[in-house]
Design an enzyme around this catalytic site. Structure first.
Site, short mmCIF file in Angstrom:
data_model
loop_
_atom_site.label_atom_id
_atom_site.label_comp_id
_atom_site.label_asym_id
_atom_site.label_seq_id
_atom_site.Cartn_x
_atom_site.Cartn_y
_atom_site.Cartn_z
N LYS A 56 -82.30 19.63 34.61
CA LYS A 56 -81.27 19.80 33.59
C LYS A 56 -81.62 19.17 32.24
O LYS A 56 -81.06 19.54 31.20
CB LYS A 56 -79.95 19.21 34.09
CG LYS A 56 -79.30 20.01 35.22
CD LYS A 56 -78.66 21.28 34.71
CE LYS A 56 -77.79 21.93 35.77
NZ LYS A 56 -77.06 23.10 35.24
N SER A 314 -84.98 21.59 42.52
CA SER A 314 -84.31 21.42 41.23
C SER A 314 -83.75 20.04 40.96
O SER A 314 -83.48 19.68 39.81
CB SER A 314 -83.19 22.46 41.09
OG SER A 314 -82.27 22.34 42.16
#
Length: 421
Positions: A56, A314
């Protein structure tokens, strides 16, 4: 960049230049265990090793870097279940910008602490709403009222372009190894990650099949693709908190309509088994959303044989306090832990009889709750049994049926399980 057009390879490469000196170029590792397990070549893109332990940071930093001086002076606002918040916090501390970060009340404490750590004195956290969507609504209202720029976690072309820089690194590393990806698996929450990957991958390697992976309890992209329009889920399972989004972004939906090969969902129990497997076999600490891509290899087992596969890990922001729940969900999914309501005779020796006549040699009692009732011949017991082999459940049920033909399986009743276990 237009807020409505699809992100292009050129947009991603522009973001790459901005982020080159900011983000960590995370390793692309060939995984021997998964390669042998699935009879293919598996690479893991380790975004769990990013500075904020998730991808992110890429989208957050790039989106903020594109604001003008007036916008930067007014500060930024965002809504996030945790990882996007950490990316915004890291960026604001680095650039000296103030941020108000809205997080759902269900956000693990570990992620809240990390936001404070990365944001230093530049960040104020507001906990509000039980879900991301409720939280996001409040954050947008605050942003409009205060005149601050809202940094969207997924439905923004700059955020998408930033996430797409992962694909640039993946294909550069594969080229150095003279390898070609047949499949690329990535989690879908709101859709920012998969949109960025699609934007670059489709342009440079159109033969690579990009597979989006959602948790079964929050499969909002699959719902929308099936319906031909963006729809909202009525309810979501918040366990995979980093991907539990009730409504995907319209721009992200459009990227998937145009370019994604497939979107699948995997059960939360399989995600838990994958987390434990990655930890014990590979020493990788993945959060639930971070394990989605690897969990998806199981339903794709036959199709990926002999192929080259890339899985995006992720994120690695997993709260250690959740491990007991993760193990429990895994055992339930694997069929190794069974809970029952069983009527026990109210007489001495009943438990000994149950252990001798019902339990198998490898079975173990993990839970036993019994309240003796006066003037009754029998009383209900909540009992949990751990099996060594899933196949043993068939004979166990047969013996249990003889002991109490009216027993109730708690595993099959979510309401009972939540109430009693």
């Amino acid at each position: 960049m237009s807020k409505n057009k699809l992100v292009t390879k050129e947009d991603v490469l522009k973001a790459r230049e901005v982020l080159r000196s900011v983000v960590k170029e995370t390793p692309l590792e060939k995984d021997l265990y998964l390669s042998e397990k699935y009879q293919c070549t598996v690479y893991l893109k380790r975004e769990d090793l990013q500075w904020v332990r998730s991808f992110k940071l890429r989208g957050a930093y790039y989106a903020i870097s594109q604001l003008n001086e007036l916008q930067l002076a007014q500060g930024v606002t965002c809504a996030s279940a945790g990882n996007h918040a950490q990316g915004v916090a890291f960026t604001c501390a680095k650039l000296g910008i103030s941020a108000t970060i809205f997080m759902p009340t269900t956000t693990p404490q570990q992620k809240q602490n990390q936001v404070k750590f990365f944001g230093k004195d530049k960040v104020e956290i507001v906990l509000i709403g039980d879900t991301f969507d409720e939280c996001s609504k409040e954050a947008l209202a605050f942003s409009e009222k205060m005149g601050s720029a809202f940094i969207h976690p997924f439905e923004d072309p700059d955020t998408i372009a930033g996430q797409g820089t992962i694909a640039v690194e993946v294909f550069e590393e594969l080229a150095r190894e003279e390898a070609q990806a047949d499949y690329l698996f990535a989690a879908i929450g709101g859709g920012g990650l998969v949109s960025g990957l699609l934007s670059y991958t489709t342009a440079v390697s159109p033969e690579t099949k990009v597979i989006g992976v959602e948790p079964s309890g929050a499969a909002s992209m699959a719902l929308s693709l099936d319906a031909g329009e963006v729809l909202s889920l009525d309810t979501i399972d918040k366990f995979v908190d980093g991907a539990s989004v009730g409504k995907v972004g319209g721009l992200n939906y459009q990227h998937c309509v145009e370019m994604v090969h497939d979107v699948i969902d995997v059960e939360e129990g399989l995600v838990c088994s994958t987390i434990l497997d990655m930890y014990t076999k590979q020493a990788i600490v993945a959060e639930p959303a971070g394990a989605l891509s690897v969990a998806a290899l199981e339903p794709y087992r036959e199709e990926i044989k002999g192929k080259t596969v890339v899985c995006i890990i992720s994120g690695g922001n997993n709260d250690i306090n959740r491990m007991q729940e993760i193990e429990e969900r895994s055992l339930l999914f694997e069929g190794l832990k069974l809970y029952f309501l069983v009527n026990f005779p109210q007489r001495p020796g009943a438990l000994k009889e149950f252990v001798s006549d019902v339990l198998g040699p490898d079975d173990d009692i993990t839970k036993f709750e019994y309240t003796k009732k006066v003037n009754r011949n029998s009383g209900p017991v909540i009992i949990g049994i751990l099996l060594k082999y899933k196949e043993d459940s068939v004979s166990l049920i047969e013996r249990l049926s003889q002991f109490d033909p009216t027993y109730i399986s708690i595993n099959d009743n979510q309401m009972l399980y939540t109430l009693l276990v």
